[in-house]
Design a protein around this motif. Sequence first.
Motif, PDB file in Angstrom:
ATOM      1  N   THR A  11       0.852  -1.192   0.000  1.00 56.58           N
ATOM      2  CA  THR A  11       0.000   0.000   0.000  1.00 56.58           C
ATOM      3  C   THR A  11       0.882   1.234   0.000  1.00 56.58           C
ATOM      4  O   THR A  11       2.028   1.185   0.470  1.00 56.58           O
ATOM      5  CB  THR A  11      -0.928   0.022   1.234  1.00 56.58           C
ATOM      6  OG1 THR A  11      -1.885   1.079   1.098  1.00 56.58           O
ATOM      7  CG2 THR A  11      -0.164   0.218   2.533  1.00 56.58           C
ATOM      8  N   LYS A  12       0.367   2.323  -0.530  1.00 56.57           N
ATOM      9  CA  LYS A  12       1.092   3.587  -0.425  1.00 56.57           C
ATOM     10  C   LYS A  12       0.294   4.550   0.458  1.00 56.57           C
ATOM     11  O   LYS A  12       0.831   5.169   1.353  1.00 56.57           O
ATOM     12  CB  LYS A  12       1.290   4.181  -1.817  1.00 56.57           C
ATOM     13  CG  LYS A  12       2.154   5.408  -1.826  1.00 56.57           C
ATOM     14  CD  LYS A  12       2.536   5.787  -3.221  1.00 56.57           C
ATOM     15  CE  LYS A  12       3.443   6.999  -3.232  1.00 56.57           C
ATOM     16  NZ  LYS A  12       3.719   7.441  -4.603  1.00 56.57           N
ATOM     17  N   ASN A  13      -0.985   4.605   0.215  1.00 59.87           N
ATOM     18  CA  ASN A  13      -1.818   5.554   0.957  1.00 59.87           C
ATOM     19  C   ASN A  13      -2.759   4.901   1.965  1.00 59.87           C
ATOM     20  O   ASN A  13      -3.592   5.579   2.557  1.00 59.87           O
ATOM     21  CB  ASN A  13      -2.601   6.418  -0.031  1.00 59.87           C
ATOM     22  CG  ASN A  13      -1.698   7.428  -0.720  1.00 59.87           C
ATOM     23  OD1 ASN A  13      -1.090   8.264  -0.062  1.00 59.87           O
ATOM     24  ND2 ASN A  13      -1.570   7.313  -2.032  1.00 59.87           N
ATOM     25  N   SER A  15      -5.228   2.552   1.659  1.00 59.40           N
ATOM     26  CA  SER A  15      -6.562   2.009   1.363  1.00 59.40           C
ATOM     27  C   SER A  15      -6.520   0.513   1.041  1.00 59.40           C
ATOM     28  O   SER A  15      -7.460  -0.217   1.358  1.00 59.40           O
ATOM     29  CB  SER A  15      -7.236   2.792   0.239  1.00 59.40           C
ATOM     30  OG  SER A  15      -6.572   2.598  -0.978  1.00 59.40           O
ATOM     31  N   THR A  16      -5.428   0.044   0.448  1.00 61.80           N
ATOM     32  CA  THR A  16      -5.332  -1.393   0.143  1.00 61.80           C
ATOM     33  C   THR A  16      -5.134  -2.193   1.434  1.00 61.80           C
ATOM     34  O   THR A  16      -5.590  -3.331   1.544  1.00 61.80           O
ATOM     35  CB  THR A  16      -4.196  -1.659  -0.861  1.00 61.80           C
ATOM     36  OG1 THR A  16      -4.363  -0.767  -1.960  1.00 61.80           O
ATOM     37  CG2 THR A  16      -4.231  -3.088  -1.393  1.00 61.80           C
ATOM     38  N   LEU A  57      -2.745  -0.448  -7.821  1.00 60.83           N
ATOM     39  CA  LEU A  57      -2.136  -0.184  -9.133  1.00 60.83           C
ATOM     40  C   LEU A  57      -1.642   1.254  -9.160  1.00 60.83           C
ATOM     41  O   LEU A  57      -2.355   2.165  -8.745  1.00 60.83           O
ATOM     42  CB  LEU A  57      -3.166  -0.388 -10.246  1.00 60.83           C
ATOM     43  CG  LEU A  57      -3.626  -1.832 -10.452  1.00 60.83           C
ATOM     44  CD1 LEU A  57      -4.884  -1.860 -11.319  1.00 60.83           C
ATOM     45  CD2 LEU A  57      -2.517  -2.663 -11.086  1.00 60.83           C
ATOM     46  N   TYR A  58      -0.424   1.417  -9.615  1.00 64.88           N
ATOM     47  CA  TYR A  58       0.119   2.752  -9.843  1.00 64.88           C
ATOM     48  C   TYR A  58       0.742   2.738 -11.230  1.00 64.88           C
ATOM     49  O   TYR A  58       1.626   1.930 -11.506  1.00 64.88           O
ATOM     50  CB  TYR A  58       1.157   3.130  -8.778  1.00 64.88           C
ATOM     51  CG  TYR A  58       0.509   3.575  -7.470  1.00 64.88           C
ATOM     52  CD1 TYR A  58       0.047   4.881  -7.314  1.00 64.88           C
ATOM     53  CD2 TYR A  58       0.322   2.689  -6.424  1.00 64.88           C
ATOM     54  CE1 TYR A  58      -0.568   5.298  -6.130  1.00 64.88           C
ATOM     55  CE2 TYR A  58      -0.287   3.094  -5.238  1.00 64.88           C
ATOM     56  CZ  TYR A  58      -0.725   4.404  -5.107  1.00 64.88           C
ATOM     57  OH  TYR A  58      -1.348   4.822  -3.942  1.00 64.88           O
ATOM     58  N   GLY A  60      -0.331   1.631 -14.023  1.00 67.13           N
ATOM     59  CA  GLY A  60      -0.510   0.383 -14.766  1.00 67.13           C
ATOM     60  C   GLY A  60       0.228  -0.820 -14.231  1.00 67.13           C
ATOM     61  O   GLY A  60       0.286  -1.862 -14.892  1.00 67.13           O
ATOM     62  N   CYS A 123      -9.162   4.080  -3.855  1.00 66.64           N
ATOM     63  CA  CYS A 123      -9.504   5.215  -3.003  1.00 66.64           C
ATOM     64  C   CYS A 123      -8.365   6.228  -3.070  1.00 66.64           C
ATOM     65  O   CYS A 123      -7.194   5.852  -2.978  1.00 66.64           O
ATOM     66  CB  CYS A 123      -9.688   4.723  -1.568  1.00 66.64           C
ATOM     67  SG  CYS A 123      -9.938   6.044  -0.378  1.00 66.64           S
TER      68      CYS A 123
HETATM   69  C1  LIG Z   1      -0.100   8.597  -9.508  1.00 63.59           C
HETATM   70  C2  LIG Z   1      -1.214   7.573  -9.473  1.00 63.59           C
HETATM   71  C3  LIG Z   1      -1.289   6.604 -10.440  1.00 63.59           C
HETATM   72  C4  LIG Z   1      -2.339   5.667 -10.430  1.00 63.59           C
HETATM   73  N1  LIG Z   1      -2.420   4.730 -11.415  1.00 63.59           N
HETATM   74  C5  LIG Z   1      -3.457   3.859 -11.435  1.00 63.59           C
HETATM   75  C6  LIG Z   1      -3.560   2.898 -12.486  1.00 63.59           C
HETATM   76  O1  LIG Z   1      -2.718   2.788 -13.379  1.00 63.59           O
HETATM   77  N2  LIG Z   1      -4.641   2.083 -12.488  1.00 63.59           N
HETATM   78  C7  LIG Z   1      -5.613   2.153 -11.533  1.00 63.59           C
HETATM   79  O2  LIG Z   1      -6.592   1.418 -11.591  1.00 63.59           O
HETATM   80  N3  LIG Z   1      -5.507   3.040 -10.486  1.00 63.59           N
HETATM   81  C8  LIG Z   1      -4.467   3.889 -10.434  1.00 63.59           C
HETATM   82  N4  LIG Z   1      -4.344   4.776  -9.398  1.00 63.59           N
HETATM   83  C9  LIG Z   1      -5.300   4.729  -8.285  1.00 63.59           C
HETATM   84  C10 LIG Z   1      -4.747   3.959  -7.076  1.00 63.59           C
HETATM   85  O3  LIG Z   1      -4.488   2.618  -7.431  1.00 63.59           O
HETATM   86  C11 LIG Z   1      -5.781   3.986  -5.939  1.00 63.59           C
HETATM   87  O4  LIG Z   1      -5.826   5.288  -5.433  1.00 63.59           O
HETATM   88  C12 LIG Z   1      -5.481   2.984  -4.844  1.00 63.59           C
HETATM   89  O5  LIG Z   1      -6.636   2.800  -4.061  1.00 63.59           O
HETATM   90  C13 LIG Z   1      -4.316   3.403  -3.964  1.00 63.59           C
HETATM   91  O6  LIG Z   1      -4.079   2.398  -3.011  1.00 63.59           O
HETATM   92  P1  LIG Z   1      -3.296   2.668  -1.643  1.00 63.59           P
HETATM   93  O7  LIG Z   1      -4.140   3.639  -0.855  1.00 63.59           O
HETATM   94  O8  LIG Z   1      -3.248   1.334  -0.994  1.00 63.59           O
HETATM   95  O9  LIG Z   1      -1.954   3.192  -1.964  1.00 63.59           O
HETATM   96  C14 LIG Z   1      -3.311   5.711  -9.395  1.00 63.59           C
HETATM   97  C15 LIG Z   1      -3.202   6.675  -8.374  1.00 63.59           C
HETATM   98  C16 LIG Z   1      -2.164   7.596  -8.407  1.00 63.59           C
HETATM   99  C17 LIG Z   1      -2.071   8.630  -7.321  1.00 63.59           C
END
Ligand SMILES: Cc1cc2nc3c(=O)[nH]c(=O)nc-3n(C[C@H](O)[C@H](O)[C@H](O)COP(=O)(O)O)c2cc1C
Length: 173
Positions: A11-13, A15-16, A57-58, A60, A123
Amino acid sequence: MTVKVLVAYATKNGSTAEIARTITEVLREEGLEAELRPVADVGELQEYDAVVLGSPLYKGQWHKDARRFAKRRREELAQRPVWLFSSGPLDASASERNIPPVPSVRRLLIEIHAKEHATFGGCLTEDARSWAARMIVKAGHGGDFRDVKQISAWAQHVGVTLRGGAAPRREER
Ligand SMILES: Cc1cc2nc3c(=O)[nH]c(=O)nc-3n(C[C@H](O)[C@H](O)[C@H](O)COP(=O)(O)O)c2cc1C
């Protein structure tokens, strides 16, 4: 004998991590011994009968911690039943239809013979950690699209499959 399941996540933020927590709680309700851990804190996989592995996913692809974990542990993962999930879409699409894994996750799924993959809504809120994330939110594309019912139903399905007594570790067959 109780089936012991590892629920590992990147996770980064945050939500996962919450999705993984929901999955863990449902698996426990299903009578399984479920352990929740960030991928960076996972030790030997030997003690687990099954693994649920998830990442946001970040751009892709999966978060780097999850990619690293999958790469380093692929042989161990291939020896037990594994379910994968991705979280990401910042709209209702993941609740409305089955979103296939991105190519790198699809390759992993095939390589480790994972049972299934699910994509859950993501999220993103204004307290997100990166500048890019906050820009996405500012542009009006943030929000919480996690569907607790969908996540719980999937976890229940995983639990029922494991409880069904199928899928012992491959090395024991
Ligand atoms: C810079 C950035 C790139 C992202 N790229 C994707 C992506 O390629 N595909 C997707 O479905 N969601 C994408 N997202 C949405 C994140 O996957 C989503 O916010 C996710 O819930 C973050 O999980 P975390 O809170 O566990 O880090 C992206 C979000 C950010 C901020």
